[in-house]
Design an enzyme around this catalytic site. Structure first.
Site, mmCIF file in Angstrom:
data_model
loop_
_atom_site.group_PDB
_atom_site.id
_atom_site.type_symbol
_atom_site.label_atom_id
_atom_site.label_comp_id
_atom_site.label_asym_id
_atom_site.label_seq_id
_atom_site.Cartn_x
_atom_site.Cartn_y
_atom_site.Cartn_z
ATOM 1 N NE ARG A 78 -3.872 1.966 2.585
ATOM 2 C CZ ARG A 78 -3.814 2.908 3.525
ATOM 3 N NH1 ARG A 78 -2.805 2.920 4.391
ATOM 4 N NH2 ARG A 78 -4.744 3.838 3.601
ATOM 5 C CG ASN A 155 -4.908 7.308 5.193
ATOM 6 O OD1 ASN A 155 -4.916 6.085 5.329
ATOM 7 N ND2 ASN A 155 -4.588 8.135 6.182
ATOM 8 C CD GLU A 156 -6.420 6.799 9.244
ATOM 9 O OE1 GLU A 156 -6.221 7.878 9.852
ATOM 10 O OE2 GLU A 156 -5.834 5.744 9.551
ATOM 11 C CG HIS A 222 -7.305 2.375 8.556
ATOM 12 N ND1 HIS A 222 -6.681 3.552 8.185
ATOM 13 C CD2 HIS A 222 -7.487 1.666 7.413
ATOM 14 C CE1 HIS A 222 -6.511 3.557 6.874
ATOM 15 N NE2 HIS A 222 -7.000 2.421 6.386
ATOM 16 C CE1 TYR A 224 -2.454 1.530 13.531
ATOM 17 C CE2 TYR A 224 -4.236 2.641 12.359
ATOM 18 C CZ TYR A 224 -2.951 2.091 12.372
ATOM 19 O OH TYR A 224 -2.184 2.106 11.238
ATOM 20 C CD GLU A 251 -3.182 3.160 7.967
ATOM 21 O OE1 GLU A 251 -3.130 3.429 9.197
ATOM 22 O OE2 GLU A 251 -3.065 4.024 7.091
ATOM 23 C CD1 TRP A 280 1.921 2.844 10.354
ATOM 24 C CD2 TRP A 280 0.882 3.230 8.402
ATOM 25 N NE1 TRP A 280 2.340 4.066 9.901
ATOM 26 C CE2 TRP A 280 1.721 4.332 8.708
ATOM 27 C CE3 TRP A 280 0.141 3.250 7.229
ATOM 28 C CZ2 TRP A 280 1.819 5.440 7.867
ATOM 29 C CZ3 TRP A 280 0.232 4.347 6.402
ATOM 30 C CH2 TRP A 280 1.055 5.429 6.714
#
Length: 453
Positions: A78, A155-156, A222, A224, A251, A280
């Site tokens: 990516r 992205n995001e 993503h 986290y 991610e 990531w």
């Protein structure tokens, strides 16, 4: 990722179809496409993404990284690009070279525009519309590369500002429309709002609108700090699988400043469900999150603990990656699921469940806490088949709910009432569903009650 990642140069690294009077162009006859909720190549072979993010836009000289990433078994890279709205624009010639490096190293290129990160909360962030402007500027070098390139539009693309991020579906459809009208036939990848983590459940709720508008778009979550609990990971992944919607974990890391994601659960359950993931990131992180580097100083011989885990650990890239069929790879490391996904795992409750012989029970778990606030997850377990549920509790003194997701939540005095939303009201006997919240005050778990609605 949310741009708490600072670079050495000081830059941050880190949809219903009937509403439209026209239809979007169908996917290309060649190239990747979505089929039955899965990403497949032109010949209909499943492609399970096992990849790494590489911060190319800030480290354009690190071209050896493509070969190094491939050498450790990845099948996808990516690639972070800039539209020029926040950082220096990657030219068409540069992107053409990136694609050639991917092809030379038998990697699928997932190209993404990073400038959109946190729009609505990050003042410098670009809009999805501005990201599309960039894709149109470099379209010529991507034409004909549908077999090798996936386009991750932005992205995001939204932060946590609810006044802005509720437009995620409409703005995403608009972006897709522009790309398709201009002739883009690539598989498109769209990131979730809330800095990619979708803790408000916006993408989870509205993904069917986007899927109805375009049949060749993949959704990217993503993972986290919101995904510290295995049950949260499982709930999110299985929701998309059960709905027949294509999803990847675009991610994730092994740690983060907003909490400690359960990377083991992410890798185990993406394998079990036949879903792709991208970790990531390769190298170049700074600003206190250097632990997200997989190798030190772009040196393939200096793997970090995170690098060792994602490349060589259980359900990691080395164990589960298969080269893309376009390059001669084939088959799958594991068969796609042939039975109903397992229910989210439960942990030993801190208190005995309420009314175990009733219609349902609810367990409140604090998953993260900080000075003046906390994050929690509530698991609803059905003891008889439910078509709707309601959970209530009395908040401890001084405790309030600031945000919630996967529920319609209201408060009256100290009483909190959380009801199911459209997609999670039906729960089979013995099954469970979860919702989450951000609270203010002390991180004390109340004792919730559950009833059928």
């Amino acid at each position: 990722m949310r741009t708490r990642i600072a670079l050495a140069l000081g830059a941050a690294l880190a949809l219903v179809a009937s509403l439209f009077a026209f239809s979007l162009p169908a996917h290309a006859d060649t190239g990747f496409r979505v089929q039955d909720g899965r990403l497949v190549d032109a010949a209909g072979n499943d492609f399970l993404i096992r990849g790494v993010s590489h911060a190319h836009t800030w480290y354009t000289h690190q071209t050896g990284s493509f070969a190094d990433i491939k050498s450790l078994g990845a099948n996808t890279v990516r690639v972070v690009l800039s539209s020029g709205d926040r950082w220096n624009e990657n030219s068409a010639a540069d992107v053409e070279n990136v694609v050639s490096l991917c092809k030379a190293n038998r990697l699928v290129c997932m190209l993404e525009v990073h400038d959109t990160t946190g729009y609505g909360e990050e003042g410098a962030a670009a809009t999805l519309d501005e990201a599309v402007d960039y894709w149109l500027r470099i379209q010529d070098v991507l034409h004909g590369e549908e077999d090798h390139v996936l386009v991750n539009i932005g992205n995001e693309p939204y932060g946590n500002d609810q006044g802005v991020n509720q437009a995620w579906a409409a703005d995403t459809i608009d972006a897709i429309e522009r790309l398709r009208a201009a002739g883009f036939e690539h598989t498109l990848v769209v990131d979730a709002p809330n800095w990619g983590q979708d803790w408000q459940g916006i993408m989870r709720r509205d993904a069917p609108q986007v899927a109805a508008a375009d049949d060749n778009t993949v959704f990217s979550i993503h993972m986290y700090g919101v995904y510290e609990q295995e049950s949260t990971v499982v709930s999110y992944l299985e929701h998309f699988v059960n709905a027949g919607l294509p999803l990847i974990v675009g991610e994730f890391g092994h740690d983060h400043s907003d909490g400690n994601p359960d990377e083991d659960a992410i890798m185990e359950h993406t394998r079990r469900l036949g879903l792709g993931y991208v970790g990531w990131s390769w190298s170049g992180n700074g600003g206190g999150v250097e632990y997200l580097d997989m190798v030190e100083g772009f040196d393939v011989n200096r793997l970090t603990p995170w690098g060792e885990r994602i490349f060589h650990g259980p359900d990691g890239i080395g164990e589960t990656s298969v080269e893309a069929p376009i390059y001669g790879g084939g088959g799958e490391p594991t068969d796609p699921p042939t039975e109903e996904p397992s229910e989210p795992p439960t942990e030993e409750p801190s208190e005995p469940p309420t009314d175990p012989e009733g219609e349902c029970t609810a367990e409140f778990r604090v998953t993260n806490e900080w000075s003046g606030g906390f994050q929690a997850e509530v698991e609803v377990t059905a003891h008889t088949a439910l078509t709707g549920w309601v959970v209530t509790w009395t908040s401890p003194a001084g405790q309030t709910v600031a945000h919630s997701w996967n529920t319609d939540l209201s408060t009256s005095g100290g009483t909190v009432t959380a009801r199911n939303v459209a997609y999670n009201g039906t729960v089979a006997a013995g099954a469970a569903t979860t919702f989450g919240l951000i609270g203010n005050g002390t991180a004390v778990a109340p004792d919730p009650a559950c009833a059928a609605a």
